[in-house]
Design an enzyme around this catalytic site. Sequence first.
Site, PDB file in Angstrom:
ATOM      1  N   ARG A  10      35.000  38.943  47.576  1.00  0.00           N
ATOM      2  CA  ARG A  10      36.180  39.159  48.411  1.00  0.00           C
ATOM      3  C   ARG A  10      37.431  39.200  47.546  1.00  0.00           C
ATOM      4  O   ARG A  10      37.953  40.266  47.231  1.00  0.00           O
ATOM      5  CB  ARG A  10      36.263  38.065  49.487  1.00  0.00           C
ATOM      6  CG  ARG A  10      37.165  38.461  50.686  1.00  0.00           C
ATOM      7  CD  ARG A  10      38.639  38.257  50.455  1.00  0.00           C
ATOM      8  NE  ARG A  10      39.006  36.874  50.214  1.00  0.00           N
ATOM      9  CZ  ARG A  10      40.229  36.486  49.872  1.00  0.00           C
ATOM     10  NH1 ARG A  10      41.201  37.386  49.721  1.00  0.00           N
ATOM     11  NH2 ARG A  10      40.507  35.212  49.631  1.00  0.00           N
ATOM     12  N   ASP A  11      37.847  38.056  47.034  1.00  0.00           N
ATOM     13  CA  ASP A  11      39.046  38.027  46.201  1.00  0.00           C
ATOM     14  C   ASP A  11      38.794  38.720  44.865  1.00  0.00           C
ATOM     15  O   ASP A  11      39.668  39.397  44.327  1.00  0.00           O
ATOM     16  CB  ASP A  11      39.471  36.578  45.971  1.00  0.00           C
ATOM     17  CG  ASP A  11      40.982  36.411  45.980  1.00  0.00           C
ATOM     18  OD1 ASP A  11      41.690  37.417  46.133  1.00  0.00           O
ATOM     19  OD2 ASP A  11      41.457  35.269  45.843  1.00  0.00           O
ATOM     20  N   TYR A 138      42.918  29.200  55.817  1.00  0.00           N
ATOM     21  CA  TYR A 138      43.693  29.449  54.602  1.00  0.00           C
ATOM     22  C   TYR A 138      45.177  29.269  54.938  1.00  0.00           C
ATOM     23  O   TYR A 138      45.693  29.915  55.852  1.00  0.00           O
ATOM     24  CB  TYR A 138      43.508  30.894  54.132  1.00  0.00           C
ATOM     25  CG  TYR A 138      42.440  31.147  53.111  1.00  0.00           C
ATOM     26  CD1 TYR A 138      42.488  30.595  51.848  1.00  0.00           C
ATOM     27  CD2 TYR A 138      41.370  31.997  53.417  1.00  0.00           C
ATOM     28  CE1 TYR A 138      41.509  30.858  50.908  1.00  0.00           C
ATOM     29  CE2 TYR A 138      40.372  32.266  52.489  1.00  0.00           C
ATOM     30  CZ  TYR A 138      40.451  31.695  51.229  1.00  0.00           C
ATOM     31  OH  TYR A 138      39.481  31.961  50.304  1.00  0.00           O
ATOM     32  N   GLU A 140      48.056  30.459  53.492  1.00  0.00           N
ATOM     33  CA  GLU A 140      48.519  31.404  52.467  1.00  0.00           C
ATOM     34  C   GLU A 140      49.906  31.030  51.958  1.00  0.00           C
ATOM     35  O   GLU A 140      50.794  30.674  52.727  1.00  0.00           O
ATOM     36  CB  GLU A 140      48.541  32.825  53.041  1.00  0.00           C
ATOM     37  CG  GLU A 140      48.884  33.875  52.007  1.00  0.00           C
ATOM     38  CD  GLU A 140      49.014  35.265  52.598  1.00  0.00           C
ATOM     39  OE1 GLU A 140      48.989  36.240  51.822  1.00  0.00           O
ATOM     40  OE2 GLU A 140      49.154  35.384  53.835  1.00  0.00           O
ATOM     41  N   HIS A 201      42.452  26.680  45.912  1.00  0.00           N
ATOM     42  CA  HIS A 201      42.207  28.071  45.529  1.00  0.00           C
ATOM     43  C   HIS A 201      43.259  28.469  44.500  1.00  0.00           C
ATOM     44  O   HIS A 201      44.433  28.649  44.833  1.00  0.00           O
ATOM     45  CB  HIS A 201      42.302  28.952  46.788  1.00  0.00           C
ATOM     46  CG  HIS A 201      42.094  30.412  46.561  1.00  0.00           C
ATOM     47  ND1 HIS A 201      40.976  31.075  47.005  1.00  0.00           N
ATOM     48  CD2 HIS A 201      42.864  31.357  45.979  1.00  0.00           C
ATOM     49  CE1 HIS A 201      41.060  32.353  46.704  1.00  0.00           C
ATOM     50  NE2 HIS A 201      42.216  32.552  46.076  1.00  0.00           N
ATOM     51  N   HIS A 203      45.025  30.710  41.289  1.00  0.00           N
ATOM     52  CA  HIS A 203      45.196  31.997  40.616  1.00  0.00           C
ATOM     53  C   HIS A 203      45.711  31.751  39.207  1.00  0.00           C
ATOM     54  O   HIS A 203      46.332  30.723  38.924  1.00  0.00           O
ATOM     55  CB  HIS A 203      46.129  32.916  41.399  1.00  0.00           C
ATOM     56  CG  HIS A 203      45.443  33.623  42.528  1.00  0.00           C
ATOM     57  ND1 HIS A 203      44.921  34.887  42.414  1.00  0.00           N
ATOM     58  CD2 HIS A 203      45.160  33.207  43.790  1.00  0.00           C
ATOM     59  CE1 HIS A 203      44.351  35.237  43.558  1.00  0.00           C
ATOM     60  NE2 HIS A 203      44.484  34.237  44.417  1.00  0.00           N
TER      61      HIS A 203
END
Length: 503
Positions: A10-11, A138, A140, A201, A203
């Site tokens: 997905r990501d 989530y 976001e 999560h 990045h």
Amino acid sequence: MLEIMDTTLRDGEQTSGVSFSMQEKLSIVHLLLVDLGVNRIEIASARVSDGEFKTVKRITDWAKGAGYIDKIEILGFIDKGASLKWIKDVGCNTVNLLTKGSYKHVTEQLRKTPEQHLEDIKAEIYLAQEMGLNVNIYLEDWSNGILNSEEYVYFMVDNLKDLPIKRFMLPDTLGILNPHTTWRACRRMTKRYPGLHFDFHAHNDYDLAVANVMVAVEVGVHGVHVTMNGLGERAGNASLSSVIAVLHDHLNVETTIKEEKLNRVSRVVETYSGLIISANQPIVGENVFTQCAGIHADGDNKNNLYYNDLYPERFGRVREYALGKLSGKANIRKNIEALGIELDEADMTKVTNRVIELGDKKEVITQEDLPYIISDVLRSSEKDKQVKIIAFAFVLSKGVRASASVRIEVNGKEYEETAPGDGQYHAFSKALWKIYTKLDKPKPDLVNYSVIIPPGGRTDALVQTVISWKFNGKVFKTRGLDADQTEAAVKATEKMLNIIEDM
């Protein structure tokens, strides 16, 4: 036990230029869940396309039959049930519902008040419950939210914590956190809401994703999100292999991941994605278990003085000793021992000096090259070769096919043939195999052909041609170095011919 959620499909597929086919996705799902032991996988976003629907349906059908359906998750949106219907129809049981985790996103992107957004989320959750779907949330842009609009984050979680939500997922959507801010931000959540399950999560915009994951686990999050090879948009996500090594070694955290499978799965995803793993990528990079300096090899001979806890066998790999200008006798000896060759000290010195000389020219030297270097140094290379390419000539003209004439010597007897081809090397190969056919000798399959040219655009630079071969079920590489690409390929081919004589 800490949960590992992989979002490669997905990501990770949001990486620029990456798009997995149906069969590739099915293969990755099987590798992640069955071979590697990942706890959960996020495989798609809802309502992307008809093709994605068919692919996800294939995955969920397999997962139901294999007993993995509760490990499959799909990203869904606040869209009055449209995503939920898509997820239900495709056969998945869990939606990862995307909500807004910062005041700025709510007011400027959605142009709604926090209260309005909260009511929309609640309606979606109740509808999911009616449809029999499990819900994860989530938040976001949560990292911006907890740093700059903390009260908004608390308002949302305070009003959602008693609803049927299994996990609250905390994304550093823009990769802005560092270990210090991650510690403070995650600690606020786990301390204020000790009864909730939090995922983190990360990045990798500042190359801190793995470090941030480690800190988040330290302060009590219950799950972390990763991708194979760190795939993901912009600088990518936290790499699964690096995260696992850090969790196991630095935090002594238990996971279900089978470390010995990491390298194999990584290489498959590398092939499917088309994105080559950096040679110095921790755990899975080609060079990370290769010692270059001779002093390191010497230390390894003396009670493994240069070993750390990241020993390669953990990850299904072996330690190697690079050959080049930094090589010492210990490095050379390690490689020669692996080949079953014995040399006295005088010959070892000669070979070492030759390797250093070649390394100064920036030639890539491999273990497979060592027998030829040794033969050359000890002045026995011509005598030891069973197959020699004596001469070759090419004809290349515009508008007509290339042709090649080849003369070789096999065990002291010469043979010559000519053949056309789609390019010089192809013509050379056809002429060569005509000779081998007449001699009733087996020939290998060419698996891969690559040319390495040093950067800088110099026209006089040496060219290295690397050819992968398959013979009798074994895959191996040979290399040739020359100013001319085709002549380098011919040298690599001659090496191959002599190797298969002994196989």
